[in-house]
Design an enzyme around this catalytic site. Structure first.
Site, PDB file in Angstrom:
ATOM      1  N   LYS A 173       0.884  -1.302   0.073  1.00 52.04           N
ATOM      2  CA  LYS A 173      -0.049   0.142   0.091  1.00 52.04           C
ATOM      3  C   LYS A 173       0.885   1.309   0.024  1.00 52.04           C
ATOM      4  CE  LYS A 173      -4.067   2.265   0.171  1.00 52.04           C
ATOM      5  NZ  LYS A 173      -3.655   3.481   0.754  1.00 52.04           N
ATOM      6  N   GLU A 222       0.593   6.848  -6.616  1.00 42.37           N
ATOM      7  CA  GLU A 222      -0.537   7.761  -6.666  1.00 42.37           C
ATOM      8  C   GLU A 222      -0.212   9.024  -6.594  1.00 42.37           C
ATOM      9  OE1 GLU A 222      -3.502   8.870  -3.034  1.00 42.37           O
ATOM     10  OE2 GLU A 222      -3.970   6.883  -3.961  1.00 42.37           O
ATOM     11  N   TYR A 223       0.801   9.218  -5.837  1.00 43.81           N
ATOM     12  CA  TYR A 223       1.458  10.644  -5.674  1.00 43.81           C
ATOM     13  C   TYR A 223       1.992  11.082  -7.246  1.00 43.81           C
ATOM     14  CZ  TYR A 223       1.651  11.498  -0.894  1.00 43.81           C
ATOM     15  OH  TYR A 223       1.585  11.641   0.744  1.00 43.81           O
TER      16      TYR A 223
END
Length: 302
Positions: free
Chosen positions: A172, A179-180
């Protein structure tokens, strides 16, 4: 299957409702009376204290912890460590650092309590309607509660037993680092559109990009929703929060001698956003609000 949830905030409440819809007997607890009242109004069985909560769980207890990472998580786990018995299972679904999960798993397993670290993605919508779950820890314990994960995952391909203790939160962490970087690229792209000589309709741009293009994604869909509500993001401040996983990803990459320049720069940009109000940062702040309900600072009236 009966299980308890400690932490009935945005994610915990939605996970609890999802589990309830899937036929699980869910018992809930939160230290905040207002949060407990909201969960009760939504139909969950909620208890005012740990004593009543644990009594309701009976024997062979499974407890899902869904509170913010850090000291709050540790304080809840300390309570569980004292009250749970050998054979019970703890599911820790927050965004804890994976090294903390390894340490905690060793402590619990020494008492015979199984500890699963579960990276949970999909935001509040995923928690309610179908999440992405990355699971680390004791494999036998995972298999015993696998029906739980299978039921609330977005699909059979949306949950994964990733390996030994810490593997779920490690996965995760890297997911959030990626994702950043993706959000940063989207923000920079719309910033360039805004600075161009053309009068682009950002909502229409996001919509066309999300139909048949290489970069179609949920983030682009969220951008479309965001621009529909606020075409120029006038009410947003371009101040972008960071919850830690991006920084941990960069630190771990440095430890492993792996180059992650895109993720590293995206983390630095979030720090810089505390001092600037660039359009790209408004896009990032808006996207975080769209998928996670993260607050954003509204622009004050002049």
């Amino acid at each position: 299957m009966r299980l308890g949830i400690v932490g009935l905030g945005k994610m915990g409440l939605n996970l609890g409702l999802n589990l309830k819809d899937q036929g699980f007997d869910v018992k809930g607890f939160d230290v905040n009376a207002e949060v407990r009242a909201q969960a009760s109004a939504e139909g969950l069985s909620v208890y005012d204290g740990y004593d009543l909560f644990f009594d309701a769980l009976g024997e062979r207890r499974t407890v899902w912890v869904m509170v913010p990472a850090g000291d709050i998580t540790q304080s809840v786990l300390d309570v569980l460590f004292e009250r749970l018995d050998a054979g019970d299972i703890v599911i820790e679904g927050g965004n804890s650092r994976y090294t903390d999960s390894v340490r905690r798993a060793e402590r619990f397993e020494a008492k015979g309590i199984h500890y699963l670290d579960v990276g949970t993605s999909g935001g509040t919508s995923g928690a309610r309607n179908g999440a992405c779950l990355m699971i680390g820890g004791n494999e036998a314990a995972f298999k015993s509660v696998e029906p739980l994960f299978k039921a609330i995952a977005e699909s059979d391909d949306a949950y994964l037993y990733a390996g030994a203790a810490g593997a779920g939160h490690f996965l995760k962490m890297v997911h959030n680092g990626v994702e950043y970087g993706m959000m940063q690229a989207i923000g920079e792209g719309f910033h360039l559109l805004e600075a161009s000589d053309y009068d682009f309709d950002n909502e229409a741009v996001a919509r066309v990009w999300n139909n048949g293009s290489v970069i179609r994604s949920w983030l682009i869909e969220l951008a479309e929703n965001m621009f529909r509500e606020s075409p120029k993001l006038e009410e947003y401040r371009g101040i972008v929060g960071a919850s830690g996983e991006g920084q941990w990803t960069v630190e771990t990459a440095l430890e492993k001698n792996v180059a992650v320049p895109v993720i590293a720069l995206s983390v630095m940009t979030r720090s810089l956003s505390q001092e600037t109000d660039a359009f790209q940062n408004k896009v990032l702040a808006g996207l975080r609000n769209q998928f996670g309900g993260h607050s954003f600072a509204k622009k004050e009236e002049e």
